[in-house]
Design a protein around this motif. Sequence first.
Motif, mmCIF file in Angstrom:
data_model
loop_
_atom_site.group_PDB
_atom_site.id
_atom_site.type_symbol
_atom_site.label_atom_id
_atom_site.label_comp_id
_atom_site.label_asym_id
_atom_site.label_seq_id
_atom_site.Cartn_x
_atom_site.Cartn_y
_atom_site.Cartn_z
ATOM 1 N N GLU A 8 0.895 -1.159 -0.073
ATOM 2 C CA GLU A 8 -0.193 -0.024 0.141
ATOM 3 C C GLU A 8 0.794 1.168 0.056
ATOM 4 O O GLU A 8 1.955 1.267 0.998
ATOM 5 N N TYR A 10 1.498 5.389 -0.019
ATOM 6 C CA TYR A 10 1.011 6.725 0.514
ATOM 7 C C TYR A 10 1.856 7.936 0.061
ATOM 8 O O TYR A 10 3.095 8.022 0.385
ATOM 9 N N ALA A 55 -1.451 5.609 -6.547
ATOM 10 C CA ALA A 55 -2.272 5.592 -5.274
ATOM 11 C C ALA A 55 -3.643 6.031 -5.585
ATOM 12 O O ALA A 55 -3.519 7.094 -6.150
ATOM 13 N N GLU A 58 -7.508 9.004 -1.694
ATOM 14 C CA GLU A 58 -7.549 8.963 -0.251
ATOM 15 C C GLU A 58 -6.467 8.639 0.501
ATOM 16 O O GLU A 58 -6.277 8.577 1.922
ATOM 17 N N ASN A 59 -5.331 8.122 -0.387
ATOM 18 C CA ASN A 59 -3.932 7.941 0.425
ATOM 19 C C ASN A 59 -3.112 9.122 0.372
ATOM 20 O O ASN A 59 -1.984 8.863 0.869
ATOM 21 N N TRP A 61 -1.426 12.807 1.223
ATOM 22 C CA TRP A 61 -1.282 13.436 2.389
ATOM 23 C C TRP A 61 -0.554 14.697 1.984
ATOM 24 O O TRP A 61 0.511 14.652 1.258
ATOM 25 N N GLN A 83 -6.722 15.160 5.781
ATOM 26 C CA GLN A 83 -5.247 14.820 5.307
ATOM 27 C C GLN A 83 -4.475 16.006 4.676
ATOM 28 O O GLN A 83 -3.412 15.740 4.259
ATOM 29 N N LEU A 104 0.474 6.865 10.067
ATOM 30 C CA LEU A 104 0.240 5.793 9.237
ATOM 31 C C LEU A 104 0.595 4.500 9.584
ATOM 32 O O LEU A 104 0.168 3.364 9.473
ATOM 33 N N ALA A 111 3.030 -0.114 4.960
ATOM 34 C CA ALA A 111 2.802 0.746 4.192
ATOM 35 C C ALA A 111 3.901 1.476 3.484
ATOM 36 O O ALA A 111 4.895 1.885 4.376
ATOM 37 N N LEU A 113 5.882 4.682 2.124
ATOM 38 C CA LEU A 113 5.466 6.189 1.974
ATOM 39 C C LEU A 113 6.329 6.862 1.058
ATOM 40 O O LEU A 113 7.732 6.565 0.979
#
Length: 370
Positions: A8, A10, A55, A58-59, A61, A83, A104, A111, A113
């Motif tokens: 995942e 972000y 991505a 909603e992921n 920031w 976010q 996170l 996850a 980043l």
Amino acid sequence: MAKTRKPEFYPIILAGGRGTRFWPLSRKTFAKQLLPLNSEQSMIQETVARLLPTAPAENFWVITNGDLKKNIARQLKSVPGKQIVAEPLGRNTAPAIGLAAFILHRRNPNAVLGLFPSDQVIVKEKQFRKDLQTGIALAAAGENIVVMGVKPTRAETGYGYVEAGSIHHGAVLQVRCFREKPAKQLAEQYVKAGNYYWNSGMFLWSAATLVNALRQYLPQTAVVLEKIAATWGTRKFDETLRKLYPKCEDKSVDYGILEPRSALGEGASNIFCIPAEWGWNDLGSWAAHFEHRLSQGKQKDNVIASSGSFVLDAHGNYLHAPEKFIAVVGVRGLVVVDSGDALLITTIERSQDVGKIVKYLDQQKDSKLI
């Protein structure tokens, strides 16, 4: 055979800079990243659009400040408003990305980043995303840190450099160390050596890797960030952020984490560089913007934004007054930018000094012009 689960991802976009070298267009509440310097979209809108294939919205920031938060939210309607986080006080890049990491990490320690500046140009976006996927996979594979390095096209003194060592796998290189902005002669040596890359300011790591690095190298800041992150999603978050965040150390990712980690030595540090040739430009000044616009091939010799123009024996000028007719005769290397309430006149060579104007206006407390 079980299919390997895709990590995942972000994207964390840093958007708290004031862009003072783009005064008078860049202002405190509408800074460089909100300006359409490369296309009809703003720089931060381009950054999000470039990353969206990697991505879901909603992921994403965004870490910014109170002056810019409202206008950023207006431009990035697809990014969840909660976010888009405003730092109560600027504390450089390590606490900014660290805050997102601790939040996170509580949700998914594995996850990955990505840290991305909000105001860079990348021409070859498909290649960028291909390299990014390579980096994401490497970051997910262990306690690894990945820096996206840009192959230098000139002996630039305004960027930090990444010294690469042996090949790790494919095009991925191990990192020997990070070098601060060099003098001209040293920059020329770096380019000639062939194993030095511009530090793009883009990094990849798992949430667990970054949290562990912060605990090791910036332990006081880590304690503060962990307390703030514990209140995420509650009514206490805004107040806790306001009270505690200023206690974080004012450290960049490079100085606070990457330099001490790279001191472990090539191979032991688990820092890797992905060399890139994407047509990258950080548009650091009006001169850089002038060169970028010329490279697009839409204008030759002079770059002019106006309602109409007349040019006679004028060469290498950057002229911006979109609502006015511009006549330019017999001058070279000028930068003229009209924002309506202010007029900048400088030269291409001195455009790096434009930020000093903003310092002066800050000292004069001239809030209308900053």
